[in-house]
Scaffold this active site. Structure first.
Site, PDB file in Angstrom:
ATOM      1  N   ASP A   1      21.334  16.625  -2.588  1.00 53.54           N
ATOM      2  CA  ASP A   1      22.347  15.685  -3.096  1.00 53.54           C
ATOM      3  C   ASP A   1      23.456  16.438  -3.817  1.00 53.54           C
ATOM      4  O   ASP A   1      24.639  16.107  -3.688  1.00 53.54           O
ATOM      5  CB  ASP A   1      21.717  14.660  -4.051  1.00 53.54           C
ATOM      6  CG  ASP A   1      20.705  13.761  -3.381  1.00 53.54           C
ATOM      7  OD1 ASP A   1      20.800  13.555  -2.158  1.00 53.54           O
ATOM      8  OD2 ASP A   1      19.808  13.258  -4.091  1.00 53.54           O
TER       9      ASP A   1
ATOM     10  N   SER B   1      16.714  19.324   1.078  1.00 58.05           N
ATOM     11  CA  SER B   1      16.218  17.985   0.799  1.00 58.05           C
ATOM     12  C   SER B   1      16.824  17.498  -0.516  1.00 58.05           C
ATOM     13  O   SER B   1      17.105  18.302  -1.408  1.00 58.05           O
ATOM     14  CB  SER B   1      14.691  18.048   0.704  1.00 58.05           C
ATOM     15  OG  SER B   1      14.169  16.822   0.272  1.00 58.05           O
ATOM     16  N   GLY B   2      17.029  16.183  -0.632  1.00 62.50           N
ATOM     17  CA  GLY B   2      17.630  15.619  -1.839  1.00 62.50           C
ATOM     18  C   GLY B   2      17.001  16.099  -3.139  1.00 62.50           C
ATOM     19  O   GLY B   2      17.703  16.614  -4.020  1.00 62.50           O
TER      20      GLY B   2
ATOM     21  N   HIS C   1      16.881   7.712   1.451  1.00 63.21           N
ATOM     22  CA  HIS C   1      15.606   7.823   0.740  1.00 63.21           C
ATOM     23  C   HIS C   1      14.461   7.578   1.715  1.00 63.21           C
ATOM     24  O   HIS C   1      14.665   7.021   2.804  1.00 63.21           O
ATOM     25  CB  HIS C   1      15.552   6.819  -0.410  1.00 63.21           C
ATOM     26  CG  HIS C   1      16.352   7.231  -1.604  1.00 63.21           C
ATOM     27  ND1 HIS C   1      16.919   6.332  -2.467  1.00 63.21           N
ATOM     28  CD2 HIS C   1      16.685   8.464  -2.074  1.00 63.21           C
ATOM     29  CE1 HIS C   1      17.551   6.983  -3.429  1.00 63.21           C
ATOM     30  NE2 HIS C   1      17.429   8.274  -3.208  1.00 63.21           N
TER      31      HIS C   1
ATOM     32  N   ASP D   1      17.048   3.506  -1.733  1.00 64.14           N
ATOM     33  CA  ASP D   1      15.957   2.563  -1.959  1.00 64.14           C
ATOM     34  C   ASP D   1      16.063   2.099  -3.405  1.00 64.14           C
ATOM     35  O   ASP D   1      15.619   2.798  -4.315  1.00 64.14           O
ATOM     36  CB  ASP D   1      14.613   3.239  -1.698  1.00 64.14           C
ATOM     37  CG  ASP D   1      13.429   2.339  -1.976  1.00 64.14           C
ATOM     38  OD1 ASP D   1      13.642   1.137  -2.277  1.00 64.14           O
ATOM     39  OD2 ASP D   1      12.289   2.822  -1.899  1.00 64.14           O
TER      40      ASP D   1
ATOM     41  N   HIS E   1      14.781  12.331  -8.675  1.00 62.25           N
ATOM     42  CA  HIS E   1      16.073  13.011  -8.786  1.00 62.25           C
ATOM     43  C   HIS E   1      17.210  12.000  -8.981  1.00 62.25           C
ATOM     44  O   HIS E   1      18.342  12.227  -8.555  1.00 62.25           O
ATOM     45  CB  HIS E   1      16.311  13.893  -7.553  1.00 62.25           C
ATOM     46  CG  HIS E   1      16.372  13.151  -6.266  1.00 62.25           C
ATOM     47  ND1 HIS E   1      15.292  12.494  -5.725  1.00 62.25           N
ATOM     48  CD2 HIS E   1      17.397  12.945  -5.408  1.00 62.25           C
ATOM     49  CE1 HIS E   1      15.658  11.915  -4.592  1.00 62.25           C
ATOM     50  NE2 HIS E   1      16.926  12.180  -4.379  1.00 62.25           N
TER      51      HIS E   1
ATOM     52  N   ASP F   1      20.706  13.131  -9.963  1.00 60.42           N
ATOM     53  CA  ASP F   1      21.485  13.713  -8.861  1.00 60.42           C
ATOM     54  C   ASP F   1      22.124  12.618  -8.015  1.00 60.42           C
ATOM     55  O   ASP F   1      23.270  12.740  -7.574  1.00 60.42           O
ATOM     56  CB  ASP F   1      20.606  14.596  -7.977  1.00 60.42           C
ATOM     57  CG  ASP F   1      20.014  15.773  -8.707  1.00 60.42           C
ATOM     58  OD1 ASP F   1      20.600  16.202  -9.717  1.00 60.42           O
ATOM     59  OD2 ASP F   1      18.948  16.259  -8.278  1.00 60.42           O
TER      60      ASP F   1
ATOM     61  N   ARG G   1      28.951   9.001  -8.482  1.00 63.27           N
ATOM     62  CA  ARG G   1      30.101   9.185  -9.386  1.00 63.27           C
ATOM     63  C   ARG G   1      31.169  10.043  -8.725  1.00 63.27           C
ATOM     64  O   ARG G   1      32.371   9.745  -8.801  1.00 63.27           O
ATOM     65  CB  ARG G   1      29.637   9.814 -10.707  1.00 63.27           C
ATOM     66  CG  ARG G   1      30.764   9.995 -11.721  1.00 63.27           C
ATOM     67  CD  ARG G   1      30.267  10.567 -13.046  1.00 63.27           C
ATOM     68  NE  ARG G   1      29.448  11.761 -12.909  1.00 63.27           N
ATOM     69  CZ  ARG G   1      29.933  12.991 -12.695  1.00 63.27           C
ATOM     70  NH1 ARG G   1      31.219  13.192 -12.600  1.00 63.27           N
ATOM     71  NH2 ARG G   1      29.119  14.010 -12.583  1.00 63.27           N
TER      72      ARG G   1
END
Length: 123
Positions: free
Chosen positions: A60, A54-55, A8, A80, A87, A90, A96
């Site tokens: 992600d 990018s995430g 992050h 963070d 997001h 995500d 998970r």
């Protein structure tokens, strides 16, 4: 090993220092990273990194797809925990998937150092 590196925004500097410190380990493995984090790692370490988006733009999820395809061996995700992420679903899905597929996941520097020490001892 195939290793995902994600951080992050407030943890990107930590990821840079971490990859610099463990450069000799990382240069022996295939690295994958979300967009900005990957570019920062490349710029500061000259390591080869396969960058995904990018995430917040789906990175992600792309890393998650690699996990579900059983193409990832380790995920280091410096999260963070004190800042809300747009997001977050995500992020939760990625965590998970690590649990579902038994992929070692480090979300802090202590766990990341431990996992790399363990992995290094098995090489």
């Amino acid at each position: 090993m195939n290793i995902a590196l994600i951080a992050h925004d407030k943890k990107k500097e930590l990821m840079i220092e971490f990859t610099k410190k463990h450069r000799d380990f990382f240069c022996k493995h295939q690295l994958f990273a979300t967009g900005t984090t990957g570019q920062l790692i490349i710029d500061h370490t000259q390591l080869q990194v396969h960058r995904v988006k990018s995430g917040p733009l789906g990175g992600d999820q792309q890393i998650g797809a690699l996990i579900s395809d059983e193409k990832m061996d380790l995920v280091i995700f410096f999260r963070d925990p004190l800042t809300a992420q747009p997001h977050e679903p995500d992020v939760s899905a990625l965590i998970r998937l690590c649990d579902v597929y038994n992929i070692p996941l480090a979300t802090n520097i202590g766990t990341a150092n431990y996992l790399l020490g363990y992995a290094s001892s098995r090489e």
